[in-house]
Design a protein around this motif. Structure first.
Motif, PDB file in Angstrom:
ATOM      1  N   MET A 105      -1.909  10.849  -1.477  1.00  0.00           N
ATOM      2  CA  MET A 105      -2.662   9.865  -0.478  1.00  0.00           C
ATOM      3  C   MET A 105      -1.956   9.752   0.811  1.00  0.00           C
ATOM      4  SD  MET A 105      -5.123   7.638  -2.772  1.00  0.00           S
ATOM      5  CE  MET A 105      -5.067   6.522  -1.570  1.00  0.00           C
ATOM      6  N   VAL A 106      -0.469  10.199   0.835  1.00  0.00           N
ATOM      7  CA  VAL A 106       0.423   9.576   1.968  1.00  0.00           C
ATOM      8  C   VAL A 106      -0.267   9.892   3.340  1.00  0.00           C
ATOM      9  CG1 VAL A 106       1.574  11.977   2.309  1.00  0.00           C
ATOM     10  CG2 VAL A 106       2.643  10.078   2.799  1.00  0.00           C
ATOM     11  N   VAL A 107      -1.121  10.826   3.434  1.00  0.00           N
ATOM     12  CA  VAL A 107      -1.788  11.103   4.885  1.00  0.00           C
ATOM     13  C   VAL A 107      -2.494   9.835   5.244  1.00  0.00           C
ATOM     14  CG1 VAL A 107      -3.691  11.954   3.744  1.00  0.00           C
ATOM     15  CG2 VAL A 107      -2.979  12.677   6.086  1.00  0.00           C
ATOM     16  N   THR A 108      -3.043   8.836   4.395  1.00  0.00           N
ATOM     17  CA  THR A 108      -3.840   7.805   4.593  1.00  0.00           C
ATOM     18  C   THR A 108      -2.999   6.858   5.254  1.00  0.00           C
ATOM     19  OG1 THR A 108      -3.712   6.771   2.522  1.00  0.00           O
ATOM     20  CG2 THR A 108      -5.441   8.424   2.690  1.00  0.00           C
ATOM     21  N   ILE A 109      -1.863   6.829   5.085  1.00  0.00           N
ATOM     22  CA  ILE A 109      -0.907   5.454   5.580  1.00  0.00           C
ATOM     23  C   ILE A 109      -0.800   5.514   7.055  1.00  0.00           C
ATOM     24  CG2 ILE A 109       1.544   4.684   5.838  1.00  0.00           C
ATOM     25  CD1 ILE A 109       2.144   5.909   3.021  1.00  0.00           C
ATOM     26  N   VAL A 113     -11.879   3.216   9.167  1.00  0.00           N
ATOM     27  CA  VAL A 113     -12.290   3.103   7.927  1.00  0.00           C
ATOM     28  C   VAL A 113     -13.020   4.068   7.272  1.00  0.00           C
ATOM     29  CG1 VAL A 113     -13.576   1.661   6.334  1.00  0.00           C
ATOM     30  CG2 VAL A 113     -12.585   0.539   8.336  1.00  0.00           C
ATOM     31  N   LEU A 114     -13.862   4.806   7.935  1.00  0.00           N
ATOM     32  CA  LEU A 114     -14.633   5.992   7.723  1.00  0.00           C
ATOM     33  C   LEU A 114     -13.576   7.307   7.464  1.00  0.00           C
ATOM     34  CD1 LEU A 114     -17.888   5.932   9.648  1.00  0.00           C
ATOM     35  CD2 LEU A 114     -17.485   5.087   7.241  1.00  0.00           C
ATOM     36  N   LEU A 115     -12.624   7.283   8.259  1.00  0.00           N
ATOM     37  CA  LEU A 115     -11.738   8.164   8.079  1.00  0.00           C
ATOM     38  C   LEU A 115     -10.652   8.368   6.923  1.00  0.00           C
ATOM     39  CD1 LEU A 115     -10.693   9.089  11.914  1.00  0.00           C
ATOM     40  CD2 LEU A 115     -11.683  10.706  10.395  1.00  0.00           C
ATOM     41  N   TRP A 116     -10.413   6.961   6.845  1.00  0.00           N
ATOM     42  CA  TRP A 116      -9.571   6.596   5.683  1.00  0.00           C
ATOM     43  C   TRP A 116     -10.422   7.046   4.378  1.00  0.00           C
ATOM     44  CZ3 TRP A 116     -10.474   2.986   2.142  1.00  0.00           C
ATOM     45  CH2 TRP A 116      -9.495   2.823   0.919  1.00  0.00           C
ATOM     46  N   LEU A 117     -11.527   6.630   4.300  1.00  0.00           N
ATOM     47  CA  LEU A 117     -12.122   6.841   3.197  1.00  0.00           C
ATOM     48  C   LEU A 117     -12.266   8.286   3.028  1.00  0.00           C
ATOM     49  CD1 LEU A 117     -13.872   5.832   0.693  1.00  0.00           C
ATOM     50  CD2 LEU A 117     -15.763   5.777   2.127  1.00  0.00           C
ATOM     51  N   ALA A 118     -12.825   9.304   4.065  1.00  0.00           N
ATOM     52  CA  ALA A 118     -12.771  10.712   3.767  1.00  0.00           C
ATOM     53  C   ALA A 118     -11.227  11.241   3.386  1.00  0.00           C
ATOM     54  CB  ALA A 118     -13.028  11.164   5.071  1.00  0.00           C
ATOM     55  N   ALA A 119     -10.129  10.546   3.930  1.00  0.00           N
ATOM     56  CA  ALA A 119      -8.981  11.096   3.568  1.00  0.00           C
ATOM     57  C   ALA A 119      -8.570  10.892   2.095  1.00  0.00           C
ATOM     58  CB  ALA A 119      -8.055  10.572   4.658  1.00  0.00           C
ATOM     59  N   CYS A 120      -9.090   9.696   1.645  1.00  0.00           N
ATOM     60  CA  CYS A 120      -8.827   9.439   0.292  1.00  0.00           C
ATOM     61  C   CYS A 120      -9.512  10.464  -0.813  1.00  0.00           C
ATOM     62  CB  CYS A 120      -9.240   8.011   0.060  1.00  0.00           C
ATOM     63  SG  CYS A 120      -8.292   6.765   0.762  1.00  0.00           S
ATOM     64  N   TYR A 165       1.043  -1.430   0.012  1.00  0.00           N
ATOM     65  CA  TYR A 165      -0.088  -0.076   0.043  1.00  0.00           C
ATOM     66  C   TYR A 165       0.834   1.290   0.066  1.00  0.00           C
ATOM     67  CZ  TYR A 165      -3.306   3.535   1.236  1.00  0.00           C
ATOM     68  OH  TYR A 165      -4.431   4.640   1.395  1.00  0.00           O
ATOM     69  N   GLY A 166       1.896   1.282   0.813  1.00  0.00           N
ATOM     70  CA  GLY A 166       2.849   2.349   0.811  1.00  0.00           C
ATOM     71  C   GLY A 166       3.575   2.582  -0.691  1.00  0.00           C
TER      72      GLY A 166
END
Length: 294
Positions: A237-241, A278-285, A226-227
């Motif tokens: 999208m590095v903020v999602t790692i 999961v919801l935060l990850w989706l929002a960050a994406c 993923y990285g």
């Protein structure tokens, strides 16, 4: 009046039929949306509609595979301490003829889907065939059973790409495979540690230590790939790692300390921190891939 409604055989039958389709497991079909998010097509109305339709068809297909599996395993499920109460066929809430009728209805929906999204349906046909092989043969084969479960998630991502007619990065596929292997290994681990090897024949071939190694290797692979995907193709999208890291840590905590993980969908819905991640990850994406204004 309320008690009569609850005891009404028609109401109970409808509830049993709905439970037979395992709607809580439909959350797995969220993988179909991965190409929609990562390609930035989530702002295109037609793409969203195609992704939703592909997800609906996968929900129908996955429900059909659950019914086939439950019919096949009805006797084993009746001897299982949990499944004997939660599976409608094993619990006697739904009869086999009714289950077969519902299965035919689901197949009819999929046949109709062929005329709307033939490329997606080709993938779904492959998914159905894979799950028939799993139900009758592959789920009794150690290692192959885990890879078969994981392959279903990869096919979901592929179906999402076909629905949008977009290419999918090899990084996305291998990341999905590793993540799915992680979830499948943890599922088998929890089945073995909580219920022993009686409920599933293949568990006699595993040990908790071995499944822990599989899970750790797969989780590491998912994070690394993923990285690499983010750094090479979507650096914004590095903020999602960090969110992915926290999600993996939290899921393992749910497994070790809260005895979750036998059902990934149930573990996600039962733990608010995991669901929030999961919801935060989706929002960050979405935020990272949102087109720049001006």
């Amino acid at each position: 009046m309320h008690d009569t409604a609850i005891g009404n055989p028609i109401v109970l039958g409808l509830r049993g039929a709905f439970a037979l389709m395992r709607p809580r497991q439909w959350i797995k079909n969220g993988f179909v949306f991965a190409p929609l998010v990562f390609t930035g097509e989530f702002l295109v109305k037609a793409s969203v509609q195609h992704a939703l339709l592909a997800t609906f068809l996968f929900c129908v297909a996955s429900s059909a595979t659950y019914i086939v599996n439950d019919i096949r395993d009805i006797e084993n499920d009746r001897r299982h301490p949990k499944k004997s109460r939660t599976r409608p066929l094993a619990a006697g809430i739904i009869s086999v003829p009714v289950a077969l009728l519902l299965l035919l209805v689901l197949y009819a929906v999929l046949i109709a889907g062929w005329f709307v999204m033939p490329k997606v349906m080709l993938i779904i046909i492959g998914y159905l065939a894979l799950n028939v092989a799993y139900t009758f043969v592959l789920k009794h084969q150690p290692v192959l059973d885990i890879f078969t479960i994981a392959a279903g998630f990869v096919l979901r991502v592929y179906a999402g790409a076909m629905a949008l007619a977009v290419p999918v990065s090899g990084w996305m596929f291998v990341t999905t495979l590793c993540l799915a292997l992680y979830l499948a290994a943890v599922k088998r681990r929890q089945e073995l540690s909580q219920n022993g090897s009686e409920g599933r024949r293949v568990l006699q071939k595993y040990s908790v230590v071995l499944l822990d190694r599989y899970a750790e290797m797969s989780a590491t692979g998912a994070l690394v790939f993923y990285g690499m995907f983010v750094m090479s193709e979507r650096p914004e999208m590095v903020v999602t790692i960090p969110l992915v890291l926290f999600g993996l840590f939290r899921y393992w905590f749910v497994v070790e300390e809260l005895d979750g993980g036998e059902s990934p969908a149930d573990a996600l819905l039962a733990d608010w921190q995991l669901l929030a991640t999961v919801l935060l990850w989706l929002a960050a994406c979405v935020w990272a891939l949102w087109p720049a204004k001006g």
